[in-house]
Design a protein around this motif. Sequence first.
Motif, PDB file in Angstrom:
ATOM      1  N   VAL A  37     120.827  65.281   9.969  1.00 21.21           N
ATOM      2  CA  VAL A  37     121.607  65.635   8.779  1.00 21.21           C
ATOM      3  C   VAL A  37     121.186  66.998   8.253  1.00 21.21           C
ATOM      4  O   VAL A  37     120.100  67.493   8.554  1.00 21.21           O
ATOM      5  CB  VAL A  37     121.434  64.590   7.658  1.00 21.21           C
ATOM      6  CG1 VAL A  37     121.955  63.240   8.084  1.00 21.21           C
ATOM      7  CG2 VAL A  37     119.979  64.496   7.224  1.00 21.21           C
ATOM      8  N   ASP A  38     122.055  67.603   7.434  1.00 25.36           N
ATOM      9  CA  ASP A  38     121.671  68.840   6.764  1.00 25.36           C
ATOM     10  C   ASP A  38     120.847  68.506   5.512  1.00 25.36           C
ATOM     11  O   ASP A  38     120.900  67.388   4.995  1.00 25.36           O
ATOM     12  CB  ASP A  38     122.911  69.682   6.402  1.00 25.36           C
ATOM     13  CG  ASP A  38     123.850  68.974   5.434  1.00 25.36           C
ATOM     14  OD1 ASP A  38     123.443  68.722   4.285  1.00 25.36           O
ATOM     15  OD2 ASP A  38     124.990  68.669   5.830  1.00 25.36           O
ATOM     16  N   TRP A  39     120.085  69.466   5.045  1.00 24.21           N
ATOM     17  CA  TRP A  39     119.120  69.230   3.965  1.00 24.21           C
ATOM     18  C   TRP A  39     119.769  68.814   2.658  1.00 24.21           C
ATOM     19  O   TRP A  39     119.137  68.177   1.809  1.00 24.21           O
ATOM     20  CB  TRP A  39     118.279  70.488   3.742  1.00 24.21           C
ATOM     21  CG  TRP A  39     119.078  71.634   3.182  1.00 24.21           C
ATOM     22  CD1 TRP A  39     119.733  72.609   3.871  1.00 24.21           C
ATOM     23  CD2 TRP A  39     119.335  71.889   1.800  1.00 24.21           C
ATOM     24  NE1 TRP A  39     120.391  73.461   3.028  1.00 24.21           N
ATOM     25  CE2 TRP A  39     120.161  73.041   1.737  1.00 24.21           C
ATOM     26  CE3 TRP A  39     118.957  71.278   0.605  1.00 24.21           C
ATOM     27  CZ2 TRP A  39     120.603  73.587   0.535  1.00 24.21           C
ATOM     28  CZ3 TRP A  39     119.398  71.815  -0.592  1.00 24.21           C
ATOM     29  CH2 TRP A  39     120.215  72.957  -0.624  1.00 24.21           C
ATOM     30  N   HIS A  70     127.547  64.800   6.240  1.00 26.28           N
ATOM     31  CA  HIS A  70     126.306  65.583   6.334  1.00 26.28           C
ATOM     32  C   HIS A  70     125.714  65.602   7.735  1.00 26.28           C
ATOM     33  O   HIS A  70     124.635  66.163   7.941  1.00 26.28           O
ATOM     34  CB  HIS A  70     125.268  65.016   5.365  1.00 26.28           C
ATOM     35  CG  HIS A  70     125.627  65.191   3.923  1.00 26.28           C
ATOM     36  ND1 HIS A  70     125.331  66.336   3.212  1.00 26.28           N
ATOM     37  CD2 HIS A  70     126.269  64.368   3.062  1.00 26.28           C
ATOM     38  CE1 HIS A  70     125.764  66.206   1.963  1.00 26.28           C
ATOM     39  NE2 HIS A  70     126.333  65.029   1.852  1.00 26.28           N
ATOM     40  N   ILE A  71     126.387  64.996   8.713  1.00 28.57           N
ATOM     41  CA  ILE A  71     125.832  64.924  10.069  1.00 28.57           C
ATOM     42  C   ILE A  71     125.778  66.306  10.719  1.00 28.57           C
ATOM     43  O   ILE A  71     126.727  67.086  10.624  1.00 28.57           O
ATOM     44  CB  ILE A  71     126.666  63.962  10.933  1.00 28.57           C
ATOM     45  CG1 ILE A  71     126.380  62.500  10.536  1.00 28.57           C
ATOM     46  CG2 ILE A  71     126.372  64.155  12.417  1.00 28.57           C
ATOM     47  CD1 ILE A  71     127.201  61.484  11.294  1.00 28.57           C
ATOM     48  N   PRO A  80     125.960  61.058  17.422  1.00 29.35           N
ATOM     49  CA  PRO A  80     125.198  61.625  16.304  1.00 29.35           C
ATOM     50  C   PRO A  80     124.359  60.587  15.559  1.00 29.35           C
ATOM     51  O   PRO A  80     123.456  60.942  14.812  1.00 29.35           O
ATOM     52  CB  PRO A  80     126.293  62.190  15.395  1.00 29.35           C
ATOM     53  CG  PRO A  80     127.514  61.384  15.714  1.00 29.35           C
ATOM     54  CD  PRO A  80     127.404  61.068  17.177  1.00 29.35           C
ATOM     55  N   LEU A  81     124.666  59.298  15.774  1.00 23.39           N
ATOM     56  CA  LEU A  81     123.936  58.228  15.102  1.00 23.39           C
ATOM     57  C   LEU A  81     123.445  57.220  16.135  1.00 23.39           C
ATOM     58  O   LEU A  81     124.227  56.723  16.945  1.00 23.39           O
ATOM     59  CB  LEU A  81     124.843  57.526  14.080  1.00 23.39           C
ATOM     60  CG  LEU A  81     124.268  56.275  13.389  1.00 23.39           C
ATOM     61  CD1 LEU A  81     123.100  56.640  12.485  1.00 23.39           C
ATOM     62  CD2 LEU A  81     125.360  55.573  12.583  1.00 23.39           C
ATOM     63  N   CYS A 145     116.901  56.751   8.985  1.00 19.01           N
ATOM     64  CA  CYS A 145     115.973  57.829   9.331  1.00 19.01           C
ATOM     65  C   CYS A 145     116.766  59.134   9.372  1.00 19.01           C
ATOM     66  O   CYS A 145     117.577  59.332  10.285  1.00 19.01           O
ATOM     67  CB  CYS A 145     115.323  57.571  10.683  1.00 19.01           C
ATOM     68  SG  CYS A 145     114.549  55.948  10.833  1.00 19.01           S
ATOM     69  N   LEU A 146     116.542  59.979   8.401  1.00 18.53           N
ATOM     70  CA  LEU A 146     117.288  61.219   8.253  1.00 18.53           C
ATOM     71  C   LEU A 146     116.478  62.360   8.864  1.00 18.53           C
ATOM     72  O   LEU A 146     115.389  62.687   8.400  1.00 18.53           O
ATOM     73  CB  LEU A 146     117.564  61.493   6.771  1.00 18.53           C
ATOM     74  CG  LEU A 146     118.260  60.330   6.028  1.00 18.53           C
ATOM     75  CD1 LEU A 146     118.303  60.588   4.531  1.00 18.53           C
ATOM     76  CD2 LEU A 146     119.656  60.103   6.582  1.00 18.53           C
TER      77      LEU A 146
END
Length: 373
Positions: A37-39, A70-71, A80-81, A145-146
């Motif tokens: 993800v982005d911050w 936000h991915i 992506p997940l 878990c990001l």
Amino acid sequence: MVAAEELLPPSPPSLSSSSPLILGLQPSALVDHIVRVDWSLLAQIPGERGGSQPVAIEELEHILNELKTHILPSPDEPSPLRTIAGGSVANTLRGLATGFGISCGIIGACGDDEQGQLFVQNMNYSKVDLSRLRMKKGTTGQCVCLVEADGNRTMRPCLSSAVRLQHYELTREDVRGSKWLVLRYAIFNLESIRAAIRIAKQEGVSVSMDLASFEMVRNCRSQLLELLESGDIDLCFANEDEAAALVRDEEEVNPDVALEYLAKHCRWAVVTLGRDGCIVKHGKQVGKIVRVPAIGETHATDATGAGDLFASGFLYGLVKGLPLEDCCRVGSCSGGAVIRALGGEVQPENWQWMYKQMQIKDLTTPDLCKTYS
């Protein structure tokens, strides 16, 4: 999908006559949802970046719903997940079983839901013995878990409504015949941890404990110190942040001070330092601190499971009777293998990478390394 009831023995379990060499206590089974993800998403959720802070089911669902906007796409990842069996202890056991060929079993409970089925299937596939895993009616724990672009991960576990193995359900038969019991410090599992340690000591089983997270050490420090100072923890793993939180009241706060404290009470003490490798000490040997640099590339795709897989390699070294320096080197190889892809599960090509690193360092490779060649 195969029903979970077909994969698990009835509860209480009927234990096999051959006990796994290493057992792990994870009172609540856990499923990880791992995503890059982005911050900006991390700025919207409570808690510190890089740590692990429990959340309620509503907050977990909110984070999962927000992920789609936000991915961070990655050309190296097919999806992506990723959703896989998770939890520090499960990661360590899975690594020992699949990468090192060490017989392992897990002690705990999972729910009779879809997440529980996924946990069972994943751990079964990894050849982890599930005869001590009780199935209960209810939900299985989940954790999001990001993972940021630099590989740093932030974890938000949800265990408040998850089924759990209670301390009074543990028996001496659960650990009898094994050599090691692996556990993770957690205040909400403290009764089960204490019961498991007591039973392990009665059965002559050595105990390894991971300090979990800097938040857990900082917020529940007095109970942790009591556990450590009991002398019942044979091996303790801490990362640099956890080490700092552990000795925060000392005049000087650094990894060496934390290592000396741990070695005073544990037979083996290990502090991992990320890209700077690790330091380790065997018991009360004066001045005998072993320092081992990191092995391989320093860039991490995802730091999830790095400490857990380091523990896998280190324990493999111990049970094989390797010198302390080599235990650390193997741990560095296995920890380096897991950070090369998303999640706390090492991919086949990264086991190959690990075996190559071990061969370069003239380390004892497992017999099953030919499986991945």
